[in-house]
Design a protein around this motif. Structure first.
Motif, PDB file in Angstrom:
ATOM      1  N   SER A 125       0.831  -1.202   0.000  1.00 13.97           N
ATOM      2  CA  SER A 125       0.000   0.000   0.000  1.00 13.97           C
ATOM      3  C   SER A 125       0.868   1.255   0.000  1.00 13.97           C
ATOM      4  O   SER A 125       1.981   1.274   0.545  1.00 13.97           O
ATOM      5  N   ARG A 126       0.349   2.301  -0.613  1.00 15.40           N
ATOM      6  CA  ARG A 126       1.054   3.586  -0.618  1.00 15.40           C
ATOM      7  C   ARG A 126       1.226   4.101   0.813  1.00 15.40           C
ATOM      8  O   ARG A 126       2.247   4.723   1.151  1.00 15.40           O
ATOM      9  N   GLN A 127       0.259   3.803   1.658  1.00 12.45           N
ATOM     10  CA  GLN A 127       0.323   4.265   3.038  1.00 12.45           C
ATOM     11  C   GLN A 127       1.489   3.610   3.779  1.00 12.45           C
ATOM     12  O   GLN A 127       2.213   4.270   4.530  1.00 12.45           O
ATOM     13  N   ALA A 128       1.692   2.299   3.554  1.00 15.46           N
ATOM     14  CA  ALA A 128       2.822   1.609   4.181  1.00 15.46           C
ATOM     15  C   ALA A 128       4.143   2.096   3.600  1.00 15.46           C
ATOM     16  O   ALA A 128       5.148   2.234   4.325  1.00 15.46           O
ATOM     17  N   ASP A 130       4.778   5.131   2.368  1.00 12.66           N
ATOM     18  CA  ASP A 130       5.071   6.456   2.915  1.00 12.66           C
ATOM     19  C   ASP A 130       5.544   6.373   4.365  1.00 12.66           C
ATOM     20  O   ASP A 130       6.398   7.160   4.802  1.00 12.66           O
ATOM     21  N   ALA A 131       4.993   5.410   5.123  1.00 17.57           N
ATOM     22  CA  ALA A 131       5.406   5.234   6.521  1.00 17.57           C
ATOM     23  C   ALA A 131       6.715   4.464   6.636  1.00 17.57           C
ATOM     24  O   ALA A 131       7.308   4.403   7.719  1.00 17.57           O
ATOM     25  N   ASN A 132       7.146   3.866   5.523  1.00 22.71           N
ATOM     26  CA  ASN A 132       8.389   3.082   5.469  1.00 22.71           C
ATOM     27  C   ASN A 132       8.443   2.050   6.598  1.00 22.71           C
ATOM     28  O   ASN A 132       9.413   1.962   7.363  1.00 22.71           O
ATOM     29  N   THR A 133       7.389   1.263   6.672  1.00 24.32           N
ATOM     30  CA  THR A 133       7.276   0.260   7.733  1.00 24.32           C
ATOM     31  C   THR A 133       8.290  -0.865   7.539  1.00 24.32           C
ATOM     32  O   THR A 133       8.687  -1.179   6.410  1.00 24.32           O
ATOM     33  N   PRO A 134       8.709  -1.513   8.628  1.00 25.33           N
ATOM     34  CA  PRO A 134       9.605  -2.669   8.501  1.00 25.33           C
ATOM     35  C   PRO A 134       8.860  -3.867   7.924  1.00 25.33           C
ATOM     36  O   PRO A 134       7.626  -3.885   7.851  1.00 25.33           O
ATOM     37  N   ILE A 135       9.610  -4.878   7.518  1.00 25.98           N
ATOM     38  CA  ILE A 135       9.052  -6.086   6.902  1.00 25.98           C
ATOM     39  C   ILE A 135       9.186  -7.236   7.889  1.00 25.98           C
ATOM     40  O   ILE A 135      10.250  -7.430   8.493  1.00 25.98           O
ATOM     41  N   LEU A 136       8.118  -8.004   8.050  1.00 28.10           N
ATOM     42  CA  LEU A 136       8.145  -9.131   8.973  1.00 28.10           C
ATOM     43  C   LEU A 136       8.833 -10.334   8.341  1.00 28.10           C
ATOM     44  O   LEU A 136       8.528 -10.724   7.212  1.00 28.10           O
ATOM     45  N   ASP A 137       9.741 -10.921   9.092  1.00 21.43           N
ATOM     46  CA  ASP A 137      10.345 -12.197   8.714  1.00 21.43           C
ATOM     47  C   ASP A 137       9.580 -13.288   9.456  1.00 21.43           C
ATOM     48  O   ASP A 137       9.703 -13.425  10.677  1.00 21.43           O
ATOM     49  N   ILE A 138       8.747 -14.065   8.738  1.00 25.75           N
ATOM     50  CA  ILE A 138       7.878 -15.037   9.412  1.00 25.75           C
ATOM     51  C   ILE A 138       8.670 -16.194  10.010  1.00 25.75           C
ATOM     52  O   ILE A 138       8.146 -16.941  10.845  1.00 25.75           O
ATOM     53  N   THR A 139       9.922 -16.352   9.619  1.00 30.34           N
ATOM     54  CA  THR A 139      10.731 -17.438  10.190  1.00 30.34           C
ATOM     55  C   THR A 139      11.275 -17.083  11.567  1.00 30.34           C
ATOM     56  O   THR A 139      11.599 -17.972  12.359  1.00 30.34           O
ATOM     57  N   ARG A 149      21.569  -5.357   7.507  1.00 26.36           N
ATOM     58  CA  ARG A 149      20.668  -4.230   7.754  1.00 26.36           C
ATOM     59  C   ARG A 149      19.212  -4.673   7.735  1.00 26.36           C
ATOM     60  O   ARG A 149      18.872  -5.742   7.221  1.00 26.36           O
ATOM     61  N   GLU A 150      18.365  -3.831   8.296  1.00 28.20           N
ATOM     62  CA  GLU A 150      16.928  -4.075   8.343  1.00 28.20           C
ATOM     63  C   GLU A 150      16.277  -3.496   7.086  1.00 28.20           C
ATOM     64  O   GLU A 150      16.518  -2.348   6.733  1.00 28.20           O
ATOM     65  N   TRP A 151      15.448  -4.306   6.432  1.00 26.53           N
ATOM     66  CA  TRP A 151      14.800  -3.871   5.197  1.00 26.53           C
ATOM     67  C   TRP A 151      13.398  -3.340   5.482  1.00 26.53           C
ATOM     68  O   TRP A 151      12.686  -3.851   6.340  1.00 26.53           O
ATOM     69  N   ARG A 152      13.031  -2.305   4.710  1.00 28.91           N
ATOM     70  CA  ARG A 152      11.751  -1.638   4.929  1.00 28.91           C
ATOM     71  C   ARG A 152      10.961  -1.491   3.623  1.00 28.91           C
ATOM     72  O   ARG A 152      11.440  -1.843   2.544  1.00 28.91           O
ATOM     73  N   ALA A 153       9.743  -0.936   3.775  1.00 33.41           N
ATOM     74  CA  ALA A 153       8.808  -0.853   2.650  1.00 33.41           C
ATOM     75  C   ALA A 153       9.388  -0.109   1.454  1.00 33.41           C
ATOM     76  O   ALA A 153       9.184  -0.501   0.300  1.00 33.41           O
ATOM     77  N   GLN A 154      10.114   0.965   1.700  1.00 31.35           N
ATOM     78  CA  GLN A 154      10.649   1.748   0.586  1.00 31.35           C
ATOM     79  C   GLN A 154      11.789   1.044  -0.138  1.00 31.35           C
ATOM     80  O   GLN A 154      12.172   1.451  -1.238  1.00 31.35           O
ATOM     81  N   ASP A 155      12.301  -0.035   0.453  1.00 35.05           N
ATOM     82  CA  ASP A 155      13.324  -0.830  -0.222  1.00 35.05           C
ATOM     83  C   ASP A 155      12.724  -1.777  -1.255  1.00 35.05           C
ATOM     84  O   ASP A 155      13.413  -2.205  -2.189  1.00 35.05           O
ATOM     85  N   ILE A 156      11.456  -2.110  -1.092  1.00 36.36           N
ATOM     86  CA  ILE A 156      10.848  -3.125  -1.962  1.00 36.36           C
ATOM     87  C   ILE A 156       9.736  -2.579  -2.850  1.00 36.36           C
ATOM     88  O   ILE A 156       9.381  -3.196  -3.858  1.00 36.36           O
ATOM     89  N   GLY A 157       9.147  -1.429  -2.498  1.00 35.71           N
ATOM     90  CA  GLY A 157       8.049  -0.873  -3.284  1.00 35.71           C
ATOM     91  C   GLY A 157       8.523  -0.287  -4.604  1.00 35.71           C
ATOM     92  O   GLY A 157       9.597   0.313  -4.680  1.00 35.71           O
ATOM     93  N   ILE A 158       7.722  -0.466  -5.662  1.00 33.73           N
ATOM     94  CA  ILE A 158       8.048   0.074  -6.987  1.00 33.73           C
ATOM     95  C   ILE A 158       6.966   1.096  -7.338  1.00 33.73           C
ATOM     96  O   ILE A 158       5.909   0.752  -7.877  1.00 33.73           O
ATOM     97  N   LYS A 159       7.225   2.369  -7.038  1.00 32.50           N
ATOM     98  CA  LYS A 159       6.212   3.413  -7.195  1.00 32.50           C
ATOM     99  C   LYS A 159       5.748   3.559  -8.640  1.00 32.50           C
ATOM    100  O   LYS A 159       4.587   3.858  -8.906  1.00 32.50           O
TER     101      LYS A 159
END
Length: 536
Positions: A125-128, A130-139, A149-159
């Motif tokens: 989501s655009r909202q996530a 913009d908030a650059n939320t962290p990504i959950l590692d389910i393992t 390093r810790e990866w976040r939403a802006q690292d994976i989103g393709i605007k």
């Protein structure tokens, strides 16, 4: 003409059939609440489940708060968790409080003997973002880390790959990155934990085709310890060639744009249904089962309007004939049947239409479905205008009197020989389709085909499609036709179009009943749409 064969329903696994259920979009748009949804689910369980309607699906924006300023294109009103994942808006879904998501709703749906579905959008989501939320590692249950390093939403989103029809809402994620795949895994594992049985994944097909995301999501769903039906949308600009790329990945996929209650929308589905049948994709190979071209929901009964903040408030705009045509086409095309009207206010006419036993039987068990585009009439040999109707029927069913037979040819609707066909409703349940030859006196009755929808008690469904139509008092005849072989004039002279059923290769496609009485006990799948709106 559409046509099909029906085989025995005994011992058939429901999971191998076209999905059937109810979706909230056509009646509530995005505004449905938990109370409205569960009330609707109870109605489905009581009145529709026995007819195979087993899914109840919450359509889009279930995570959006219903407050002033919130609408389809608004930004900043969605509820997301700390990992940037959408969760049900608690003002509309109170049981979702304390991080429960849809768990309680799914439990209630399952207690009714139904299956629970949700609509989701592509990627992030655009909202996530913009908030650059962290990504959950389910393992690990912690934030995803890689390369120190810790990866976040802006690292994976393709605007630049935002959803075409909701550009301010959602965007693709980079599935080539382990972090992007980790985000998608966390999404779909959460849906499974909630108890979701059906996922409608939007903005990944048609004009928004994203094969990479579809492929990875399908892989995640395949590895889960419980089956989830995977549906794709939208269907704008979809072709059989595009759909073939989905082999083994999904269970249903939209093949048209949104269908609403206008005749133009319904009519646009004829060619699409024809093309996918011709491509032999009904059914196709799907995720852990079959896949089905989806002609979209059935906007019948009590509805809302597209893109509004309003629930059901108006009746379907289609005429009854148009509604019957839509339900018949969807059934013959073996499309998933997702009713979209407000089930809490369903009227008896709509209820009987969507539970019609003949159409549901065709939708479930028919095969070899294809299109016969045109029908016209011709006279073979001397006129029969001096004969009584019963005499004509007898001649049609005597193999020796071919020179007194009616002929039906598959040709252009612009052909002058198409004149003379007519359709008439005799009463609420019976119709007749007639053809009067040129020069026949108006006071002389034309030869007519009668049809009636009735109970299953009078119909035999067998492996042999020639057993489709039976009647205690009707005379059985077959229509000689083939979608692949155009009958020549020489063949017409040897064999009439209507004749005694004999199992010829060109008789296996369309079957019909002639009778001197319109009140015969039979069911028919004889359906046509030709020339001046003739529907049979």
């Amino acid at each position: 003409f559409e046509n099909c064969r029906v085989s025995s329903s005994a011992g058939v696994d429901r999971l191998k059939l076209p999905p059937r259920g109810w979706n909230s979009y056509d009646s509530f748009c995005w505004t449905i609440s938990e109370d409205d949804f569960l009330t609707s689910a109870k109605v489905v369980a009581k009145y529709l489940k026995s007819h195979g309607y087993e899914y109840v699906v919450v359509d889009y924006l279930w995570y959006r708060r219903l407050v002033p300023g919130a609408y389809v294109e608004s930004l900043g009103f969605d509820v997301i968790d700390q990992w940037g994942r959408m969760v049900p808006a608690p003002d509309r879904w109170p049981s979702a409080k304390s991080g429960k998501g849809f768990t309680e709703v799914a439990k209630e749906v399952h207690s009714l003997g139904l299956k629970f579905g949700i609509h989701v959008m592509r990627g992030l989501s655009r909202q996530a973002f913009d908030a650059n939320t962290p990504i959950l590692d389910i393992t690990t249950g912690r934030a995803y880390k890689e390369s120190g390093r810790e990866w976040r939403a802006q690292d994976i989103g393709i605007k630049e790959r935002s959803c075409a029809w909701m550009p301010h809402g959602f965007m693709s994620v980079n599935t080539s990155l382990p972090a992007g795949r980790a985000f998608l895994s966390s999404l779909y594992h959460q849906y499974a934990e909630w108890g979701v049985d059906f996922i409608k994944h939007d903005c990944v097909f048609g004009a928004d085709f994203n094969l990479e995301e579809i492929t990875y999501v399908s892989r995640v769903l395949k590895k889960l310890n419980r089956p989830i039906l995977y549906s794709l949308s939208p269907g704008t600009s979809v072709t059989p060639t595009m759909a073939k790329e989905l082999k083994g990945l999904a269970n249903m996929y939209r093949v048209t744009a949104d269908d609403w209650d206008s005749w133009g929308d319904v009519a646009s589905h004829f060619d699409v249904a024809r093309d996918f049948a011709k491509a032999e994709m009904v059914p196709g190979e799907g995720l852990l089962g079959n896949s089905w071209p989806d002609l979209d929901m059935l906007p019948l009964g009590w509805l809302t309007d597209q893109g509004v903040n309003r629930g059901p408030h108006r009746q379907c705009n289609l005429t009854l004939d148009e509604q019957r045509t839509q339900m018949t086409l969807w059934s013959m095309a073996r499309s998933p049947l997702m009713f979209g009207g407000d089930v809490r206010k369903i009227d008896m006419t709509t209820y009987k239409l969507i539970t019609n036993p003949t159409l549901l039987e065709i939708n479930d068990y028919s095969s070899n479905n294809m299109e016969f585009p045109y029908v016209t009439g011709k006279i073979l040999g001397p006129t029969m205008s001096h004969l009584t109707r019963q005499s004509r029927i007898s001649m049609l069913n005597r193999g020796s009197d071919h020179h007194h037979a009616r002929g039906v040819g598959l040709t252009s609707c612009k052909d002058s020989n198409a004149n003379g066909w007519s359709v008439e409703s005799l009463d609420q349940y019976h119709e007749q389709i007639c053809w009067r030859e040129e020069g026949e006196q108006l006071n002389q009755e034309p030869l007519c085909l009668y049809k009636r929808i009735c109970s299953n008690d009078h119909v035999l469904y067998g492996q042999d499609s020639r057993q489709l139509f039976t009647s205690d008092d009707g005379v059985k005849s077959c229509l000689d036709a083939s979608p692949r072989h155009k009958i020549t004039s020489r063949e017409w002279k040897k064999q009439p179009s209507f004749s005694t059923c004999k199992g010829d290769a060109n008789q296996v496609y369309i079957y019909c009943l002639f009778s001197s009485s319109p009140h015969i006990d039979c069911q028919t799948i004889f359906y046509g749409y030709c020339c001046n709106g003739l529907r049979a």
